[in-house]
Write a protein that holds these residues in place. Sequence first.
Motif, PDB file in Angstrom:
ATOM      1  N   PHE A  22      51.485  52.713  29.029  1.00  0.00           N
ATOM      2  CA  PHE A  22      50.429  53.464  30.010  1.00  0.00           C
ATOM      3  C   PHE A  22      50.938  53.209  31.498  1.00  0.00           C
ATOM      4  CE2 PHE A  22      46.941  55.544  31.097  1.00  0.00           C
ATOM      5  CZ  PHE A  22      46.538  55.007  32.185  1.00  0.00           C
ATOM      6  N   ALA A  23      51.205  54.127  32.087  1.00  0.00           N
ATOM      7  CA  ALA A  23      51.600  54.054  33.468  1.00  0.00           C
ATOM      8  C   ALA A  23      50.534  54.328  34.495  1.00  0.00           C
ATOM      9  CB  ALA A  23      52.496  55.002  33.831  1.00  0.00           C
ATOM     10  N   GLU A  24      50.198  53.673  35.628  1.00  0.00           N
ATOM     11  CA  GLU A  24      49.015  53.813  36.278  1.00  0.00           C
ATOM     12  C   GLU A  24      49.783  53.775  37.861  1.00  0.00           C
ATOM     13  OE1 GLU A  24      45.098  51.237  37.727  1.00  0.00           O
ATOM     14  OE2 GLU A  24      46.276  51.014  35.853  1.00  0.00           O
ATOM     15  N   ASP A  25      49.325  54.656  38.551  1.00  0.00           N
ATOM     16  CA  ASP A  25      49.557  54.778  40.070  1.00  0.00           C
ATOM     17  C   ASP A  25      48.980  53.668  40.744  1.00  0.00           C
ATOM     18  OD1 ASP A  25      51.186  56.972  39.829  1.00  0.00           O
ATOM     19  OD2 ASP A  25      49.509  58.425  40.411  1.00  0.00           O
ATOM     20  N   MET A  26      49.683  52.635  41.550  1.00  0.00           N
ATOM     21  CA  MET A  26      49.432  51.595  42.360  1.00  0.00           C
ATOM     22  C   MET A  26      49.830  51.457  43.624  1.00  0.00           C
ATOM     23  SD  MET A  26      49.650  48.915  39.160  1.00  0.00           S
ATOM     24  CE  MET A  26      51.010  49.634  38.529  1.00  0.00           C
ATOM     25  N   THR A  27      49.307  50.861  44.226  1.00  0.00           N
ATOM     26  CA  THR A  27      49.885  50.618  45.846  1.00  0.00           C
ATOM     27  C   THR A  27      49.937  49.087  46.222  1.00  0.00           C
ATOM     28  OG1 THR A  27      47.592  50.381  46.565  1.00  0.00           O
ATOM     29  CG2 THR A  27      48.854  52.528  46.735  1.00  0.00           C
ATOM     30  N   GLN A  46      44.628  45.760  45.925  1.00  0.00           N
ATOM     31  CA  GLN A  46      43.389  45.753  45.400  1.00  0.00           C
ATOM     32  C   GLN A  46      42.584  47.014  45.411  1.00  0.00           C
ATOM     33  OE1 GLN A  46      40.952  42.250  45.490  1.00  0.00           O
ATOM     34  NE2 GLN A  46      41.886  40.968  44.185  1.00  0.00           N
ATOM     35  N   LYS A  47      42.174  47.461  44.662  1.00  0.00           N
ATOM     36  CA  LYS A  47      41.219  48.928  44.691  1.00  0.00           C
ATOM     37  C   LYS A  47      39.960  48.543  44.625  1.00  0.00           C
ATOM     38  CE  LYS A  47      44.767  51.549  42.269  1.00  0.00           C
ATOM     39  NZ  LYS A  47      44.827  52.732  41.240  1.00  0.00           N
ATOM     40  N   GLY A  48      39.013  49.434  45.307  1.00  0.00           N
ATOM     41  CA  GLY A  48      37.650  49.256  45.397  1.00  0.00           C
ATOM     42  C   GLY A  48      37.055  48.703  46.522  1.00  0.00           C
ATOM     43  N   THR A  49      35.636  48.596  46.727  1.00  0.00           N
ATOM     44  CA  THR A  49      34.865  48.391  47.892  1.00  0.00           C
ATOM     45  C   THR A  49      34.995  46.956  48.435  1.00  0.00           C
ATOM     46  OG1 THR A  49      33.075  48.491  46.930  1.00  0.00           O
ATOM     47  CG2 THR A  49      33.734  50.569  48.123  1.00  0.00           C
ATOM     48  N   VAL A  50      34.992  46.127  47.292  1.00  0.00           N
ATOM     49  CA  VAL A  50      34.702  44.736  47.630  1.00  0.00           C
ATOM     50  C   VAL A  50      36.310  44.182  47.626  1.00  0.00           C
ATOM     51  CG1 VAL A  50      34.155  42.421  46.326  1.00  0.00           C
ATOM     52  CG2 VAL A  50      32.581  44.617  46.217  1.00  0.00           C
ATOM     53  N   SER A  54      42.583  43.765  50.446  1.00  0.00           N
ATOM     54  CA  SER A  54      43.069  42.326  50.479  1.00  0.00           C
ATOM     55  C   SER A  54      44.108  42.326  49.243  1.00  0.00           C
ATOM     56  CB  SER A  54      42.052  41.453  49.892  1.00  0.00           C
ATOM     57  OG  SER A  54      41.355  41.671  48.888  1.00  0.00           O
ATOM     58  N   ALA A  55      44.961  41.310  49.051  1.00  0.00           N
ATOM     59  CA  ALA A  55      46.098  41.100  48.303  1.00  0.00           C
ATOM     60  C   ALA A  55      45.580  40.786  46.869  1.00  0.00           C
ATOM     61  CB  ALA A  55      47.059  39.937  48.783  1.00  0.00           C
ATOM     62  N   GLY A  56      46.225  41.467  45.908  1.00  0.00           N
ATOM     63  CA  GLY A  56      46.060  41.235  44.539  1.00  0.00           C
ATOM     64  C   GLY A  56      47.063  40.375  43.904  1.00  0.00           C
ATOM     65  N   ALA A  57      47.540  40.828  42.761  1.00  0.00           N
ATOM     66  CA  ALA A  57      48.498  40.163  41.791  1.00  0.00           C
ATOM     67  C   ALA A  57      49.791  40.567  42.276  1.00  0.00           C
ATOM     68  CB  ALA A  57      48.490  40.756  40.386  1.00  0.00           C
ATOM     69  N   LEU A  58      50.673  39.541  42.309  1.00  0.00           N
ATOM     70  CA  LEU A  58      52.092  39.555  42.585  1.00  0.00           C
ATOM     71  C   LEU A  58      52.942  39.851  41.319  1.00  0.00           C
ATOM     72  CD1 LEU A  58      54.370  39.494  44.529  1.00  0.00           C
ATOM     73  CD2 LEU A  58      54.575  36.881  44.141  1.00  0.00           C
ATOM     74  N   GLN A  59      53.424  40.908  41.091  1.00  0.00           N
ATOM     75  CA  GLN A  59      54.231  41.287  39.896  1.00  0.00           C
ATOM     76  C   GLN A  59      55.520  41.650  40.217  1.00  0.00           C
ATOM     77  OE1 GLN A  59      52.885  40.890  37.174  1.00  0.00           O
ATOM     78  NE2 GLN A  59      51.089  42.163  36.774  1.00  0.00           N
TER      79      GLN A  59
END
Length: 98
Positions: A22-27, A46-50, A54-59
């Motif tokens: 499954f592919a998902e568009d990310m930034t 990270q997506k969303g309002t909360v 801010s930084a999310g996971a490093l992949q």
Amino acid sequence: MGTTRFIFAGAAALGLLASSAFAEDMTGTITRIDRLNGTIAIQQTQKGTVGAGSAGALQEYKTKDAAMLDAVHAGDRVNYTATETNGTGTLTKLQKQK
């Protein structure tokens, strides 16, 4: 009884394969590029309002095409699409944000 188990096992295997591809568009922001190995590390936004922005996971991802790496540099913000197969992430689309 054996045929029924075989059919259910096949359906379960197909379900796992479909979900792993499954592919998902990310930034995110590129943190490291390894042109010799054809890999790129991206800090996902990270997506969303909360905590938005801010930084999310490093992949770390392998690239489908080595030419993808020529258009970007560390620190660039990008839109990307990745698939995961057998625990290995592969970029299928990489586009620098304007």
